[in-house]
Design a protein around this motif. Sequence first.
Motif, PDB file in Angstrom:
ATOM      1  N   ALA A 374      -7.923  -9.582  13.024  1.00  0.00           N
ATOM      2  CA  ALA A 374      -8.317 -10.344  14.207  1.00  0.00           C
ATOM      3  C   ALA A 374      -7.435  -9.943  15.383  1.00  0.00           C
ATOM      4  N   VAL A 375      -8.068  -9.570  16.469  1.00  0.00           N
ATOM      5  CA  VAL A 375      -7.337  -9.178  17.675  1.00  0.00           C
ATOM      6  C   VAL A 375      -7.861 -10.015  18.838  1.00  0.00           C
ATOM      7  N   ILE A 376      -6.968 -10.723  19.499  1.00  0.00           N
ATOM      8  CA  ILE A 376      -7.337 -11.534  20.656  1.00  0.00           C
ATOM      9  C   ILE A 376      -7.119 -10.694  21.908  1.00  0.00           C
ATOM     10  N   ARG A 479      -1.237 -11.719  11.892  1.00  0.00           N
ATOM     11  CA  ARG A 479      -0.978 -10.427  11.251  1.00  0.00           C
ATOM     12  C   ARG A 479      -1.079 -10.552   9.743  1.00  0.00           C
ATOM     13  N   LYS A 480      -1.755  -9.594   9.141  1.00  0.00           N
ATOM     14  CA  LYS A 480      -1.804  -9.548   7.681  1.00  0.00           C
ATOM     15  C   LYS A 480      -0.587  -8.785   7.175  1.00  0.00           C
ATOM     16  N   PRO A 481       0.114  -9.320   6.180  1.00  0.00           N
ATOM     17  CA  PRO A 481       1.302  -8.605   5.679  1.00  0.00           C
ATOM     18  C   PRO A 481       0.919  -7.259   5.095  1.00  0.00           C
ATOM     19  N   LYS A 482       1.821  -6.290   5.223  1.00  0.00           N
ATOM     20  CA  LYS A 482       1.554  -4.931   4.753  1.00  0.00           C
ATOM     21  C   LYS A 482       1.265  -4.893   3.256  1.00  0.00           C
ATOM     22  N   ASN A 483       1.910  -5.794   2.502  1.00  0.00           N
ATOM     23  CA  ASN A 483       1.694  -5.780   1.053  1.00  0.00           C
ATOM     24  C   ASN A 483       0.359  -6.380   0.650  1.00  0.00           C
ATOM     25  N   GLY A 484      -0.387  -6.967   1.599  1.00  0.00           N
ATOM     26  CA  GLY A 484      -1.721  -7.471   1.302  1.00  0.00           C
ATOM     27  C   GLY A 484      -1.772  -8.831   0.648  1.00  0.00           C
ATOM     28  N   ILE A 546      -8.615 -23.523  -6.406  1.00  0.00           N
ATOM     29  CA  ILE A 546      -8.369 -23.014  -5.056  1.00  0.00           C
ATOM     30  C   ILE A 546      -8.053 -21.529  -5.205  1.00  0.00           C
ATOM     31  N   HIS A 547      -8.941 -20.686  -4.708  1.00  0.00           N
ATOM     32  CA  HIS A 547      -8.854 -19.255  -4.980  1.00  0.00           C
ATOM     33  C   HIS A 547      -8.326 -18.512  -3.766  1.00  0.00           C
ATOM     34  N   PHE A 548      -7.235 -17.775  -3.959  1.00  0.00           N
ATOM     35  CA  PHE A 548      -6.648 -16.963  -2.905  1.00  0.00           C
ATOM     36  C   PHE A 548      -6.937 -15.491  -3.188  1.00  0.00           C
ATOM     37  N   ILE A 549      -7.477 -14.789  -2.197  1.00  0.00           N
ATOM     38  CA  ILE A 549      -7.785 -13.360  -2.337  1.00  0.00           C
ATOM     39  C   ILE A 549      -6.903 -12.557  -1.380  1.00  0.00           C
ATOM     40  N   PRO A 550      -6.829 -11.234  -1.548  1.00  0.00           N
ATOM     41  CA  PRO A 550      -5.893 -10.425  -0.752  1.00  0.00           C
ATOM     42  C   PRO A 550      -6.211 -10.437   0.739  1.00  0.00           C
ATOM     43  N   ALA A 551      -5.173 -10.168   1.526  1.00  0.00           N
ATOM     44  CA  ALA A 551      -5.300  -9.906   2.962  1.00  0.00           C
ATOM     45  C   ALA A 551      -6.103 -10.979   3.682  1.00  0.00           C
ATOM     46  N   THR A 552      -5.881 -12.224   3.315  1.00  0.00           N
ATOM     47  CA  THR A 552      -6.606 -13.348   3.898  1.00  0.00           C
ATOM     48  C   THR A 552      -5.610 -14.398   4.375  1.00  0.00           C
ATOM     49  N   ILE A 553      -5.906 -15.025   5.516  1.00  0.00           N
ATOM     50  CA  ILE A 553      -5.039 -16.053   6.090  1.00  0.00           C
ATOM     51  C   ILE A 553      -5.671 -17.420   5.822  1.00  0.00           C
ATOM     52  N   TYR A 554      -4.911 -18.289   5.180  1.00  0.00           N
ATOM     53  CA  TYR A 554      -5.422 -19.599   4.753  1.00  0.00           C
ATOM     54  C   TYR A 554      -4.662 -20.727   5.447  1.00  0.00           C
ATOM     55  N   THR A 555      -5.400 -21.797   5.733  1.00  0.00           N
ATOM     56  CA  THR A 555      -4.806 -23.062   6.169  1.00  0.00           C
ATOM     57  C   THR A 555      -5.293 -24.142   5.205  1.00  0.00           C
ATOM     58  N   VAL A 637      10.719   5.016   4.811  1.00  0.00           N
ATOM     59  CA  VAL A 637      11.723   4.461   5.727  1.00  0.00           C
ATOM     60  C   VAL A 637      11.128   4.281   7.127  1.00  0.00           C
ATOM     61  N   LEU A 638      10.190   5.149   7.513  1.00  0.00           N
ATOM     62  CA  LEU A 638       9.517   4.998   8.805  1.00  0.00           C
ATOM     63  C   LEU A 638       8.737   3.694   8.860  1.00  0.00           C
ATOM     64  N   SER A 639       8.259   3.229   7.711  1.00  0.00           N
ATOM     65  CA  SER A 639       7.593   1.932   7.559  1.00  0.00           C
ATOM     66  C   SER A 639       6.403   1.785   8.507  1.00  0.00           C
ATOM     67  N   PHE A 640       5.292   2.424   8.157  1.00  0.00           N
ATOM     68  CA  PHE A 640       4.050   2.219   8.884  1.00  0.00           C
ATOM     69  C   PHE A 640       3.688   0.732   8.857  1.00  0.00           C
ATOM     70  N   LYS A 641       3.133   0.230   9.946  1.00  0.00           N
ATOM     71  CA  LYS A 641       2.787  -1.191  10.000  1.00  0.00           C
ATOM     72  C   LYS A 641       1.659  -1.531   9.033  1.00  0.00           C
ATOM     73  N   GLU A 642       0.764  -0.581   8.818  1.00  0.00           N
ATOM     74  CA  GLU A 642      -0.344  -0.802   7.888  1.00  0.00           C
ATOM     75  C   GLU A 642      -0.326   0.288   6.828  1.00  0.00           C
ATOM     76  N   GLN A 643      -0.528  -0.116   5.579  1.00  0.00           N
ATOM     77  CA  GLN A 643      -0.480   0.828   4.477  1.00  0.00           C
ATOM     78  C   GLN A 643      -1.606   1.850   4.563  1.00  0.00           C
ATOM     79  N   MET A 644      -2.746   1.440   5.095  1.00  0.00           N
ATOM     80  CA  MET A 644      -3.872   2.369   5.239  1.00  0.00           C
ATOM     81  C   MET A 644      -3.471   3.558   6.109  1.00  0.00           C
TER      82      MET A 644
END
Length: 703
Positions: A374-376, A479-484, A546-555, A637-644
């Motif tokens: 999501a990008v605002i 932001r979705k965490p890099k580890n998903g 209550i099911h949690f799936i990867p790369a998803t933001i929950y409230t 070590v460069l640590s890309f923000k996204e694993q993709m």
Amino acid sequence: MGVIENELKFPRSVWFIICEELCERINYSGIKTVLVLYLTSVLNFSEDDSTVIFHCFIFLSYFMPLIGAILADSYWGKFKTMIRMSIFYLFGNLILTGASMANNFSIHTQRCIAIIALLLIAIGTGGIKPCTYTFGGDQFKLPEQRDQLTRFFKRFVAAISLGALIATFFIPELRKGVHCLGRDTCFPLAFGVLSLVMITATVVFLLGSNLYIKRKPENHVIFRTFGCIFYAIRKKCTSPVSDCAHWLDHAGKKYSQIQISDTKSALEVIHIFIAFPAFWALYGQLGSRWIFQATLMNGKIECIDWEIKPDQMQTIHPLTSLLLILSYNSILSPFLAKFGIRRPIQKLILGCSLAAVAFLLTAVLQYKIFGENAVIPASESQFTVYNGLNCNVQINSSLAGNGTIGSTGYFNFKYKPILNEEIVDIRLTFDSSCKPNTNYGKLDTNVTVAKGKKISYFLTPTLNNEVLLRRINDYDDLRKPKNGYPSLRFIISDDIKKNESFALVINEKKSLLSYNMSSFANEHFKQVKLGNYNLTHGEEVISSNIHFIPATIYTLILNNNSLTMESSLYTTNSGNYLHIFWQLPQYAFIILSDVIFIATAIEFTFTEAPPRIKSFISACYSITQSFGNLLVVFISVLSFKEQMHEYLFFSGLMFADTLLLAYLGYNYKYKAYKQRPNDDAENNENDTKLKANNNEFKQSDSA
């Protein structure tokens, strides 16, 4: 003496060596298989840090063969080198097992112990690598037993593949199938079994001690080759005028023409090796990044009620590789020849290309798991109102517009502010179904909006039978965490006492995983593991599945409506929970790449190396593997923000490396060497010459 091969029995001693190699491969492959999960789940390293540690471990494991070869060829001999390095290996295993059990120590102490253990294991396995198969070859009398030697190498390779197959399937089962020390896993059991296997390897090897042919160390070829190179460089730099056709010819005063010629040929082969590290960088990530990707996927096989563990997917690799290797000469190589791919460098180029495709598929799969972010827009602001009441609420604003929020629902508003941050007035109107609290008719209030930001508000009743619109933290972290991992925030209605005990308990057999809701008190997003959970209040289950799936933001919102606890789960930026079999296409490409590249690289290294310095070329080949893993360390070590993006980078790097390999191999001239019967005598003569000339050149060298 006229002895024919069938009069010479297959040496019994090599069976001890084969069994030792089988056990050692089970141990090493088992550690590699579960290591990154141990580093993240027990030692609490991040995925980037775990990747760095894993590939540093592999780097040292493949750099040590150079040291092991020097020790075996020049000082200790192969037998003593293997025994002494096995002691390092064994102590490392025992220390690693102890580190996994050291719950009473601080996490820093556990980490230090584990790193020391991995250091010892890397030294041990690396020191053994160049000795095992060559020590086995020493047990045969050549050329009389050449066919028997070929059978030994086939059995030796089969032992390596079988060891990897056993380790990659059973060690994850031991890790996950048993719970110990208050954890959902039992790494002490996995590492303990591997330690017993290493003890068995050492004991079996020692049992054959009286049967072995133990050759004395006498070959200083690695020292001689390095010496020739450095001597030529020094002479070239110090000679004002040079009439040498090649810079290595400067070593002619101290080294024979045969040694100089062999060194020239060796450097031509090493020139091709420049392109090898990039392949090993990709290949090595099967045991690190690909396992992390598999942790975000569904391994359940419903028909047999069994789950494929993330680290267990690697079982496909040794199983399929073994089948392809056995059919390489009869099926795969003739198939490639039909398309004009016959020469070794052509096959190496194909292997690199397939590896690049494998990582391109890995990037595509990572994108499918994560979904869109999501990008605002920078000129826009958003605010979301969550309804904690059991009735519909009408929201009116002259600036942000109007909307209706259903019972325990939410509504998202978009607004384009003029300033970076503004206050927007809103009116909330409650319908007649709302319970009769003090101010449930209308509520005039305001919200804050900010450019490029999203802010959440919670409409909640209070203990004083009032209603208020409460802001949740500062800004929403989209932001979705890099580890998903899923991101969760937990919001409790204001009419629930703060000292109540709530917990999320994973709904799996014998699982111990749970999250106490007090850890979410600040209402920030927190990473949680995938799975099905029950929301509990003491012993009571408020909500199940209550099911949690990867790369998803929950409230997750907890309400106290009509004296009954209720929960509502809201999802934004949803990812996808794909089956682990979606990794099969990338595994297919990397396995095919592996078989073509490695089989060809071994053949190329052996056939293109001058007979007198094969050990030097073999050591350089091992170093390309270590440099490949070092490359992964630098990129991590460069640590890309996204694993993709990191996967796409590796795929692009591999395509570029394929072009480099094609360029390096364009003018390469293949060689055909014959082992001459007087090579050993010639080498001895060169050693004598070297010693005789040593005093003569001492003075000129120092000058």
